[in-house]
Design an enzyme around this catalytic site. Structure first.
Site, PDB file in Angstrom:
ATOM      1  N   GLN A  52       1.261 -10.703  -3.109  1.00 18.20           N
ATOM      2  CA  GLN A  52      -0.119 -10.286  -2.824  1.00 18.20           C
ATOM      3  C   GLN A  52      -0.761  -9.744  -4.087  1.00 18.20           C
ATOM      4  O   GLN A  52      -0.165  -8.924  -4.792  1.00 18.20           O
ATOM      5  CB  GLN A  52      -0.137  -9.199  -1.753  1.00 18.20           C
ATOM      6  CG  GLN A  52      -0.260  -9.750  -0.341  1.00 18.20           C
ATOM      7  CD  GLN A  52      -0.706  -8.688   0.644  1.00 18.20           C
ATOM      8  OE1 GLN A  52      -0.180  -7.585   0.643  1.00 18.20           O
ATOM      9  NE2 GLN A  52      -1.643  -9.022   1.499  1.00 18.20           N
TER      10      GLN A  52
ATOM     11  N   ASP B 160      -2.703  -7.407  -4.766  1.00 16.99           N
ATOM     12  CA  ASP B 160      -3.231  -6.199  -4.145  1.00 16.99           C
ATOM     13  C   ASP B 160      -3.919  -5.293  -5.165  1.00 16.99           C
ATOM     14  O   ASP B 160      -3.627  -5.339  -6.361  1.00 16.99           O
ATOM     15  CB  ASP B 160      -2.073  -5.390  -3.543  1.00 16.99           C
ATOM     16  CG  ASP B 160      -2.130  -5.373  -2.029  1.00 16.99           C
ATOM     17  OD1 ASP B 160      -3.234  -5.320  -1.496  1.00 16.99           O
ATOM     18  OD2 ASP B 160      -1.063  -5.424  -1.401  1.00 16.99           O
TER      19      ASP B 160
ATOM     20  N   HIS C 150      -5.484  -1.014  -4.925  1.00 22.61           N
ATOM     21  CA  HIS C 150      -5.860   0.152  -4.127  1.00 22.61           C
ATOM     22  C   HIS C 150      -6.785   1.007  -4.972  1.00 22.61           C
ATOM     23  O   HIS C 150      -6.474   1.324  -6.120  1.00 22.61           O
ATOM     24  CB  HIS C 150      -4.616   0.929  -3.692  1.00 22.61           C
ATOM     25  CG  HIS C 150      -3.706   0.097  -2.840  1.00 22.61           C
ATOM     26  ND1 HIS C 150      -2.580  -0.519  -3.350  1.00 22.61           N
ATOM     27  CD2 HIS C 150      -3.780  -0.258  -1.540  1.00 22.61           C
ATOM     28  CE1 HIS C 150      -2.001  -1.211  -2.380  1.00 22.61           C
ATOM     29  NE2 HIS C 150      -2.700  -1.079  -1.283  1.00 22.61           N
TER      30      HIS C 150
ATOM     31  N   CYS D 297       0.790  -1.235   0.000  1.00 18.14           N
ATOM     32  CA  CYS D 297       0.000   0.000   0.000  1.00 18.14           C
ATOM     33  C   CYS D 297       0.829   1.296   0.000  1.00 18.14           C
ATOM     34  O   CYS D 297       0.486   2.232  -0.728  1.00 18.14           O
ATOM     35  CB  CYS D 297      -1.028   0.001   1.119  1.00 18.14           C
ATOM     36  SG  CYS D 297      -0.565  -0.858   2.612  1.00 18.14           S
TER      37      CYS D 297
ATOM     38  N   LYS E 180     -12.312  -3.890   8.131  1.00 19.02           N
ATOM     39  CA  LYS E 180     -12.187  -4.698   6.916  1.00 19.02           C
ATOM     40  C   LYS E 180     -13.298  -5.741   6.833  1.00 19.02           C
ATOM     41  O   LYS E 180     -13.930  -6.100   7.818  1.00 19.02           O
ATOM     42  CB  LYS E 180     -10.827  -5.386   6.869  1.00 19.02           C
ATOM     43  CG  LYS E 180     -10.540  -6.304   8.047  1.00 19.02           C
ATOM     44  CD  LYS E 180      -9.174  -6.977   7.915  1.00 19.02           C
ATOM     45  CE  LYS E 180      -8.907  -7.901   9.104  1.00 19.02           C
ATOM     46  NZ  LYS E 180      -7.738  -8.762   8.899  1.00 19.02           N
TER      47      LYS E 180
ATOM     48  N   HIS F 177      -8.133  -0.810   0.326  1.00 16.24           N
ATOM     49  CA  HIS F 177      -7.133  -1.841   0.080  1.00 16.24           C
ATOM     50  C   HIS F 177      -7.918  -3.134  -0.141  1.00 16.24           C
ATOM     51  O   HIS F 177      -8.844  -3.412   0.633  1.00 16.24           O
ATOM     52  CB  HIS F 177      -6.226  -2.095   1.299  1.00 16.24           C
ATOM     53  CG  HIS F 177      -5.621  -0.886   1.911  1.00 16.24           C
ATOM     54  ND1 HIS F 177      -4.279  -0.611   1.833  1.00 16.24           N
ATOM     55  CD2 HIS F 177      -6.160   0.116   2.648  1.00 16.24           C
ATOM     56  CE1 HIS F 177      -4.016   0.505   2.501  1.00 16.24           C
ATOM     57  NE2 HIS F 177      -5.147   0.959   3.004  1.00 16.24           N
TER      58      HIS F 177
ATOM     59  N   ARG G 145       7.457 -10.828   5.134  1.00 14.72           N
ATOM     60  CA  ARG G 145       7.065 -10.646   6.533  1.00 14.72           C
ATOM     61  C   ARG G 145       7.787 -11.682   7.377  1.00 14.72           C
ATOM     62  O   ARG G 145       7.841 -12.859   7.005  1.00 14.72           O
ATOM     63  CB  ARG G 145       5.546 -10.803   6.708  1.00 14.72           C
ATOM     64  CG  ARG G 145       4.748  -9.766   5.936  1.00 14.72           C
ATOM     65  CD  ARG G 145       3.251  -9.969   6.097  1.00 14.72           C
ATOM     66  NE  ARG G 145       2.508  -9.042   5.249  1.00 14.72           N
ATOM     67  CZ  ARG G 145       1.186  -9.021   5.134  1.00 14.72           C
ATOM     68  NH1 ARG G 145       0.452  -9.888   5.836  1.00 14.72           N
ATOM     69  NH2 ARG G 145       0.586  -8.157   4.335  1.00 14.72           N
TER      70      ARG G 145
END
Length: 641
Positions: free
Chosen positions: A379, A381, A383, A332, A462, A508, A361
Site C-alpha cells: 500500500q 500509504d 498518514h 496505520c 472516506k 489516512h 489480508r
C-alpha cells in the site's frame, strides 16, 4: 396528493395511482421504456402505488438503478430457463451486478459453456412468451411452506435469516416463483438481448465453510446492438487482461505454492521500481517524509487500533514467545507508533508520513484475481497528523495530489463519499464533523460526488476515487479517510500554542491504492504498451547478423550510460523475426544495426508509435529518447498505445 418529479415540477394525483400510471401520464414513450421508479430515493417497482406526497423519478435503462431492475429480471429469467431444462437444480441467489447479473445454482456438476446455448435459447423463449410479472407477499410460515414444497432449501434458509417483521415478498412469472425483494420489470418481454458469459464456482453465502455452488455470469441489454458493443468491449478486455499480458511480457506470476501471493519477475520489477521512484518523487515534492514499519506486531497493538475486534477474520496471526502476533493488514497502527516516538509541537504539524508498506489480508480463494485481488500487496500509504483547523487544507492537498497522478496516466475518475458503517467506533459528533469536513473540501474545489451511505471504514468516513480506464471500466484505487478515532485510542498528543496537550486529527490516504493493483490496472489500460518512461525495456537493439554484435554492444553501452533500459537480441534468427518479436513485447523503440549504421555511427529506428523512421545519428537518438523519458512525455500528454 403532490408528486415532485426529477426536474422539480409538481403534479397532483389521486392516492392509489401506480408509478407506471404516472409514467403513462407523463409520456407513453417514457412508460414503454420505464424499468422501475425511485420514491424518496428508494428503488421501487413500477407497480408500486403512491399514497402520499413524495419525490418520484421514473427510471429507464439509461439510469443505473433502471439497469439494475432490468438485469434483476433477467436473472430470474435465467433461473426459470435453468429450472425448465434441469428441474433437479436448486436455486440460491441471483442479483444484478455492474454490467450484468449472475445466478447461483446447486447442481451435481458445474455448468459448461456448451450448455449455455440451450439456456440462452430458453431465456429468449421466455421473453417471447411475454410473461406478466406479479409481486406478492406471504407471512413467514406460508413463505417457508411454499419454498419447502418447491424443494428449494436455500430459499428456506434465506427466509429464516430475515429479521422478524421483515416483509417477505415473491415474484411470479408464468410457472416460476422466486423469493425476492425486487424491483422487477412488468413482464419478461423487454429482455431479449441476453448473453451468458461464463461459469464459476461460488461458496454459498461467500463462506468457504459452505457448499460450493455453480454460478453463471451473464448480461442483458435492451437492444441487440448495445449487447454486441458490450461483447466487443469484453473481447478487447480479454486481450488486455493483465494476467495474460503479465505472462507474455514476463512481468509477474502467481504460483500454486502461493495462491494470492504474486512473484514479480525482472521486467516486472523494473516497472514496479520505476513506479515507486515516481511515487517517491511526487511525495517528496509534496512535503512527505518516508517511514517503514514492521510487518508483524503484537496483539496488544491490534486491540488498541480496533483491528482485532473489527477486522480479525481478514488477518493472519501467529504466536511468538507465547504471545499472539498478527501480520499487519494495514499500515496505520505502525504509523501511530512512529508519531509517538517523541512529543510533538503544534509547530511540527501538519506532519505527513508516507510508507510503502507490505500488508497481508486473508481473501477467499474464489475472490483472488491476478494482481487485482491478492493476499499480500504494497500500500502506498500516508498518514497526515494535523491541527483541527488544518483539516480542510490537508484534504484539498491530498485531492490535488491524487488528481495530478491520475491525470498524468490519462485516467478520468469519479469521486464518492462513504459515510458511517454499522460496525464502527466513535461518537456521532466526531463522525458528523469528519464527514462534513470531507464534503466541504470537495465542494470548495468544485467536485461532483456521490454519497455511499454506510460504506466508510470502521474508524472514519472516506473519499474514494474510482478510476475510469480506456474501456470505460472503473477501478477503486485512491482513498482519503479522516480519522478522529485512532489518535484517541493511541492517545496521540501535541503541545499547543497554549502550552497544553491536545489531540491531533489524522488522515489516512493512498494514491495508487496498492502498487500491485495499480500495475494490473495500467497494464490493461495501456494494453502492455507502457509509456517510454515506464516501459520495463525502453529500447531493443537488433544486429542483423553476428558480424555486427560488437557494434550492437557499443550502442547498448551508450544507451545504458544515458540511464536507459536496454536489451540486445543476438540470436541467430532472421532480422524480420526479431523485429516482430520485439513488437509483440511492446518495446517503445527498436534499433536495427548493420554495416551502414556501424560505418556512419547511426541506428535504424523503429518506434512503436510511428513505425519505421529511418536512420538517425546515435547521439541524436539518445538525446531524443532521454528528453522523452525525463519529461515523462508520453503520459503527461495522455498518449496511449
Amino acid at each position: 396528493m403532490n408528486i415532485t418529479l426529477k426536474d422539480g415540477s409538481q403534479k397532483q394525483y389521486e392516492a392509489g395511482i401506480s408509478v407506471l400510471e404516472v409514467a403513462k401520464d407523463l409520456s407513453e414513450g417514457l412508460a414503454r421504456n420505464a424499468c422501475c421508479g425511485l420514491i424518496n430515493g428508494e428503488r421501487v417497482d413500477l407497480r408500486t402505488t403512491l399514497n402520499e406526497d413524495c419525490n418520484l423519478e421514473i427510471l429507464t435503462f439509461n439510469d443505473q438503478d433502471g439497469k439494475w431492475a432490468f438485469r434483476h429480471t433477467a436473472a430470474h429469467m435465467l433461473a426459470q430457463a435453468v429450472k425448465r431444462l434441469y428441474p433437479d437444480v436448486k436455486l440460491a441467489i441471483g442479483p444484478a451486478i455492474e454490467d450484468g447479473f449472475y445466478y447461483d445454482f446447486d447442481r451435481d456438476k458445474a455448468f459448461t459453456e456448451e450448455e449455455f446455448a440451450a439456456i440462452e435459447a430458453e431465456m429468449k423463449k421466455i421473453a417471447k412468451e411475454k410473461l406478466p410479472i406479479e409481486r406478492f407477499e406471504l407471512p413467514r410460515e406460508e413463505a417457508i411452506k411454499l419454498m419447502e414444497e418447491a424443494g428449494e432449501p436455500y430459499k428456506v434458509e434465506l427466509i429464516n435469516d430475515l429479521p422478524e417483521g421483515e416483509v417477505i415478498s415473491f415474484y411470479r412469472q408464468g410457472e416460476f416463483v422466486d423469493l425476492c425483494a425486487g424491483p422487477h420489470l412488468m413482464s419478461t418481454k423487454p429482455v431479449e438481448a441476453v448473453k451468458l458469459l461464463s461459469a464459476a464456482g461460488a461458496y454459498w453465502k461467500g463462506s468457504e465453510k459452505n457448499k460450493m455452488l455453480s454460478r453463471i455470469y451473464a448480461t442483458a441489454f435492451t437492444k441487440k446492438s448495445e449487447l454486441n458493443e458490450h461483447l466487443e468491449k469484453l473481447e478487447e478486455a480479454k486481450k488486455r487482461d493483465h494476467r495474460k499480458l503479465g505472462r507474455e511480457l514476463e512481468l509477474f506470476t502467481i504460483l500454486d505454492e502461493g495462491p494470492g501471493f504474486p512473484f514479480f519477475l525482472p521486467k516486472g520489477m523494473e516497472l514496479r521500481n520505476t513506479l515507486i521512484n515516481y511515487w517517491r518523487e511526487i511525495h517528496k515534492k509534496a512535503g512527505y517524509k518516508e517511514i517503514s514499519t514492521p510487518i508483524i506486531l503484537n496483539k496488544d497493538l491490534w486491540l488498541t487500533s480496533g483491528h482485532w475486534d473489527h477486522y480479525r477474520e481478514n488477518m493472519y496471526t501467529t504466536v511468538i514467545d507465547e504471545m499472539d502476533y498478527a501480520i499487519k493488514p494495514m499500515n496505520c497502527p505502525g504509523g501511530m507508533l512512529v508519531y509517538k516516538t517523541k512529543m510533538r509541537s503544534y509547530r511540527d504539524l501538519p506532519l505527513r508520513m508516507g510508507e510503502l508498506g507490505l500488508v497481508h489480508r486473508h481473501e477467499l480463494s474464489g475472490a483472488l484475481h491476478g494482481l487485482m485481488r491478492v493476499r499480500n500487496f504494497t500500500q502506498d500509504d500516508a498518514h497526515i497528523f494535523m491541527l483541527p483547523e488544518q483539516i480542510k487544507d490537508e484534504i484539498k492537498g491530498v485531492v490535488r495530489l491524487i488528481d495530478e497522478v491520475y491525470k498524468a496516466f490519462g485516467f478520468k475518475y469519479k469521486v464518492e463519499v462513504s459515510t458511517r458503517p454499522e460496525d464502527s467506533m466513535g461518537s456521532d459528533e466526531a463522525w458528523e464533523t469528519a464527514t462534513e469536513a470531507l464534503i466541504e473540501a470537495l465542494t470548495d474545489m468544485g467536485y461532483d460526488y456521490k454519497i455511499n451511505e454506510g460504506d466508510g471504514a470502521f474508524y472514519g468516513p472516506k473519499i474514494d476515487f474510482k478510476l475510469e480506464d480506456c474501456l470505460g471500466r472503473t477501478w477503486q484505487c485512491g482513498t482519503i479517510q479522516l480519522d478522529f478515532q485512532l489518535p484517541e485510542r493511541f492517545e496521540l498528543e501535541y503541545i499547543g500554542a497554549d502550552g497544553e496537550k491536545h489531540r491531533p486529527v489524522m488522515i489516512h490516504r493512498v494514491v495508487l491504492g496498492s502498487i500491485e493493483r495499480f500495475i494490473g490496472v495500467i497494464t490493461e489500460h495501456f494494453a502492455g504498451a507502457f509509456p517510454t518512461w515506464l516501459a520495463p525495456v525502453q529500447v531493443k537493439v537488433l544486429p542483423i547478423s553476428e558480424k555486427y554484435h560488437a557494434y550492437a554492444a557499443k550502442v547498448q553501452d551508450a544507451l545504458e550510460e544515458a540511464g536507459l533500459r536496454v536489451e540486445r537480441d543476438e540470436r541467430a534468427e532472421k532480422i524480420g523475426y526479431k523485429i516482430r518479436e520485439a513488437r509483440m513485447e511492446r518495446v517503445p523503440y527498436i534499433l536495427v544495426v548493420g554495416a551502414q549504421e556501424e560505418e556512419e555511427g547511426k541506428v535504424a529506428v523503429r518506434s512503436r508509435e510511428n513505425g519505421e523512421e529511418g536512420q538517425m545519428d546515435l547521439q541524436a537518438f539518445i538525446q531524443r529518447i532521454t528528453e522523452e523519458v525525463q519529461t515523462k512525455y508520453n503520459y503527461l500528454v495522455g498518449k496511449q498505445a
